[in-house]
Design a protein around this motif. Structure first.
Motif, PDB file in Angstrom:
ATOM      1  N   UNK A  42      22.495  17.411  77.927  1.00  0.00           N
ATOM      2  CA  UNK A  42      23.636  17.746  76.747  1.00  0.00           C
ATOM      3  C   UNK A  42      23.872  18.990  76.504  1.00  0.00           C
ATOM      4  N   UNK A  43      22.881  20.092  76.397  1.00  0.00           N
ATOM      5  CA  UNK A  43      22.883  21.445  76.284  1.00  0.00           C
ATOM      6  C   UNK A  43      23.547  21.972  77.514  1.00  0.00           C
ATOM      7  N   UNK A  44      23.109  21.545  78.533  1.00  0.00           N
ATOM      8  CA  UNK A  44      23.562  22.068  79.796  1.00  0.00           C
ATOM      9  C   UNK A  44      24.878  21.787  80.091  1.00  0.00           C
ATOM     10  N   UNK A  45      25.431  20.674  79.743  1.00  0.00           N
ATOM     11  CA  UNK A  45      26.905  20.329  79.837  1.00  0.00           C
ATOM     12  C   UNK A  45      27.937  21.227  79.026  1.00  0.00           C
ATOM     13  N   UNK A  46      27.413  21.303  77.814  1.00  0.00           N
ATOM     14  CA  UNK A  46      28.078  22.261  76.729  1.00  0.00           C
ATOM     15  C   UNK A  46      28.039  23.804  76.984  1.00  0.00           C
ATOM     16  N   UNK A  47      26.768  24.142  77.611  1.00  0.00           N
ATOM     17  CA  UNK A  47      26.818  25.528  78.205  1.00  0.00           C
ATOM     18  C   UNK A  47      27.774  25.788  79.229  1.00  0.00           C
ATOM     19  N   UNK A  48      27.870  24.857  80.229  1.00  0.00           N
ATOM     20  CA  UNK A  48      28.808  24.899  81.393  1.00  0.00           C
ATOM     21  C   UNK A  48      30.242  24.996  80.720  1.00  0.00           C
ATOM     22  N   UNK A  49      30.672  24.071  79.963  1.00  0.00           N
ATOM     23  CA  UNK A  49      31.912  23.970  79.171  1.00  0.00           C
ATOM     24  C   UNK A  49      32.423  25.164  78.597  1.00  0.00           C
ATOM     25  N   UNK A  50      31.427  25.927  78.005  1.00  0.00           N
ATOM     26  CA  UNK A  50      31.700  27.243  77.325  1.00  0.00           C
ATOM     27  C   UNK A  50      31.982  28.244  78.492  1.00  0.00           C
ATOM     28  N   UNK A  51      31.023  28.287  79.427  1.00  0.00           N
ATOM     29  CA  UNK A  51      31.064  29.286  80.723  1.00  0.00           C
ATOM     30  C   UNK A  51      32.625  28.890  81.474  1.00  0.00           C
ATOM     31  N   UNK A  52      33.031  27.886  81.491  1.00  0.00           N
ATOM     32  CA  UNK A  52      34.477  27.528  82.197  1.00  0.00           C
ATOM     33  C   UNK A  52      35.469  28.062  81.112  1.00  0.00           C
ATOM     34  N   UNK A  53      35.427  27.871  79.922  1.00  0.00           N
ATOM     35  CA  UNK A  53      36.318  28.187  78.763  1.00  0.00           C
ATOM     36  C   UNK A  53      36.460  29.705  78.757  1.00  0.00           C
ATOM     37  N   UNK A  54      35.440  30.441  78.827  1.00  0.00           N
ATOM     38  CA  UNK A  54      35.429  31.653  78.773  1.00  0.00           C
ATOM     39  C   UNK A  54      36.440  32.522  79.633  1.00  0.00           C
TER      40      UNK A  54
END
Ligand code: ZN
Length: 292
Positions: A42-54
């Motif tokens: 769950x956290x890994x997916x959200x971290x990945x989303x944030x990295x992409x959004x950056x």
């Protein structure tokens, strides 16, 4: 293999794409927070989303925060990224018990839980931050984020986020991608692509053997994808004693005085990296003195 994000275009500029390997980032989060398997996912997916959004940020000091608050046992997830793809985050309940679907997969949707919401807060250095809000569709995070892009930013987006964990609960692979339709392009292009992507293995599976560049070619086969940018991303906290002291000061002198009377000194723990900061009674008294 070091984590990185590639940005690109396809279909003669009608599509914009971001794709990342975030395996090290998800591993670091798992270690720092001692996450259960499902919390790692769950956290890994959200971290990945944030990295992409950056990669959508233009200003050097811009910051994006993703807040997910559901009614499931993980409680909530907070992830923050800066414009250089330094990402940090935490889950309210990092050791949440694993929940499985009937076919034996980790059931992230249930651990996040509906009803709930997903907030995106973009601090772009303006007077007020931009806040986008959607109700959770599934709690699986990728689907919820796709809903956010559609309703809050009016950008049809295919979102794929994946984290695989081993039987010992360590992270095997993590990554994801966004494919977005540019404003003047026909949305049909993305409907067709979405159908095709369903027939391709998950990004976390592909990352075990393929580079992000190769995966881009696989998912956008026939659409002439071009890589326009490549950059590092990593799990990185930016806490410091000064920031922690600023947090203390924001409590106000009455609260700090109460703290001195009750426990004499204070230990503050950073939610994002679990670093501990000690403040002695003398130091707390000096802070109160400065607030007078
Ligand atoms: Zn920290």
């Amino acid at each position: 293999m070091q984590d990185y994000i590639i940005s690109g275009t396809a279909a003669e500029g009608k599509l914009r794409v971001f794709l990342a390997n975030t395996t090290d980032m998800a591993r670091e989060a798992s270690t720092v927070h001692n996450l259960s398997a499902i919390a790692s996912v769950a956290l890994g997916r959200t971290l990945t989303a944030a990295a992409l959004m950056s990669k959508t940020l233009k200003g050097e000091k811009d910051i994006i925060t993703i807040q997910i608050k559901g009614s499931g046992p993980i409680g909530g997830i907070i992830v923050v990224t800066d414009s250089k793809s330094n990402v940090r985050g935490y889950a309210y309940n990092p050791q949440v018990d694993n929940i499985f679907t009937e076919d034996g997969k980790l059931d992230v949707g249930s651990v996040v839980g509906k009803p709930g919401y997903l907030n995106i807060i973009k601090d772009l250095g303006l007077k007020e931050p931009y806040v986008g809000y959607v109700n959770l569709v599934s709690g699986e995070i990728a689907e919820d984020l796709s809903c956010y892009f559609y309703y809050s930013e009016q950008i049809p987006t295919i979102v794929s986020l994946g984290v695989q964990v081993d039987s010992d609960e360590s992270v095997k692979s993590s990554g994801g991608f966004f494919v977005q339709v540019m404003p003047d392009a026909d949305e049909k292009i993305i409907d067709d692509l979405e159908e095709r992507i369903k027939t391709i293995p998950a990004v976390s599976e592909l990352l075990k053997n393929e580079s992000p560049e190769d995966i881009l070619s696989i998912i956008l086969e026939g659409l002439d994808p071009k890589v326009t940018n490549k950059g590092q991303c990593k799990y990185q906290c930016n806490c410091s004693r000064e920031r922690m002291e600023a947090g203390l000061i924001s409590l106000g002198k009455d609260e700090i005085t109460a703290l001195i009377n009750e426990q004499h000194d204070a230990e503050l723990v950073c939610h994002f990296c679990n670093n501990k900061y000690q403040f002695t009674e003398q130091e707390l008294k000096e802070i109160v003195e400065r607030l007078k």
